[in-house]
Scaffold this motif. Structure first.
Motif: not given
Length: 347
Positions: A90-100
């Motif tokens: 989930w850390t990778a998911l939310f970082r992706t949603v926030d930063e990509d």
């Protein structure tokens, strides 16, 4: 369902074949979003069933948000729920949603997560206006029974009959659960791997690579990195359904199958590593190995001691499989087929 994807964003970096598959459902998703009903408070709830680490969800969800706001206006509020297993990265998911840079995030669009199997209830009654699932519904809720080898297409007729029944039950259960969650008029778009036929002709398009992985496992036993008991316990709990298997539950369901398209995808990894003149743009063997490691490695190696799992994955995929593919004449190793379904709950 299978165990969590490898952490550290590895799935995001190496799931390009899954991203190529999702493209075939985007026009259906846009059309479904353009008619999606609002839920409580006037918000539209979108659920992404099988989100993994998030990167492959960005374009589909952005497509849905654009279509929703095209219907309801640019201020329309949208809830986006990403659903996957509790031990997902989930850390990778939310970082992706926030930063990509390709993220769907914008004012009035809110992200949340549901850490459960999609073979459970995930949302309250009659709240979901739009559903999306891409390359997730081939996974089964559990291992149905014994299997010759680790790949279901290689099982004998009796074993395949058991697995087929279990897959039918899982698909019917998934639809029952979604029917309770969906609002009248809501639609669900599914993109998923499909089988080419029944019996000995049943194939998911990856048999050549799976045969090579079996060779690699035998070599790891001989080298002492794995025991035979560990290999005997390995299985990939997935099932690639035929068109008839995808259609079957709708004979007795409150949901309607509006369309089912079959797409011969071929080998997107091959296409991504070659230019139009056939010149090599990337290392096909290494790319295949990385893709299969993130796609099937966690399930295949689940029974291996976690302290040794990464070393085994590296030896099996990054070393053995990559070298085996590179050592063969340059040609595609896969012949994937997709099923693209649009399912609705009548208004």
């Amino acid at each position: 369902m299978t165990s969590a994807m490898e952490g550290g964003g590895r799935y995001n970096r190496n799931a390009s074949a899954q991203a190529a598959s999702a493209v075939f459902g985007l026009h259906h998703l846009a059309a479904a979003a353009a008619t999606a009903p609002r839920g409580p408070g006037g918000t539209v709830t979108v659920v992404d069933y099988g989100a993994s680490q998030g990167r492959n969800s960005l374009r589909p969800v952005a497509t849905a948000v654009d279509a929703l706001r095209g219907r309801y206006g640019v201020s329309q509020q949208v809830w986006v729920f990403h659903a996957d297993l509790a031990d997902n990265d989930w850390t990778a998911l939310f970082r992706t949603v926030d930063e990509d840079p390709a993220s769907y995030r914008r004012p009035g669009v809110f992200s949340a997560a549901v850490g459960r199997s999609h073979f459970e209830r995930l949302m309250p009654d009659a709240t979901v206006g739009l559903g999306w699932s891409s390359i997730a519904l081939h996974w089964l809720s559990t291992v149905p029974g014994p299997l010759q080898g680790f790949w279901p297409a290689g099982g004998d007729a009796d074993q395949q009959a058991v697995w087929s029944r279990a897959a039918a039950e899982d698909w019917a259960r998934f639809l029952r659960l979604r029917s309770a969650e969906m609002l009248p008029g809501a639609r669900l778009v599914v993109v998923v791997g499909a089988a080419r036929g029944d019996g000995p002709t049943r194939g998911a398009g990856a048999e050549r690579a799976m045969t090579e992985l079996a060779t690699g496992l035998r070599r790891l036993v001989r080298s002492g990195l794995l025991t035979q008991d560990e290999v005997d316990a390995m299985v990939v709990p997935a099932w690639y359904r035929t068109a008839d298997e995808w259609r079957a539950p709708f004979a007795d369901s409150p949901l309607v199958l509006e369309s089912l398209d079959l797409v011969d995808l071929g080998d997107p990894i091959w296409e991504q590593t070659q230019d139009t003149a056939g010149a090599r743009l990337g290392d096909y063997g290494a790319t295949v190995a990385a893709a299969l490691r993130v796609s099937f490695g966690p399930a295949l190696l689940r029974a291996v001691d976690p302290a040794r799992r990464a070393a085994v994955a590296t030896a099996l995929f990054d070393d053995h499989l990559a070298r085996a593919v590179a050592g063969q004449p340059p040609e595609p190793w896969f012949a994937w087929r997709l099923a693209v379904l649009v399912v609705s709950r009548p208004a």
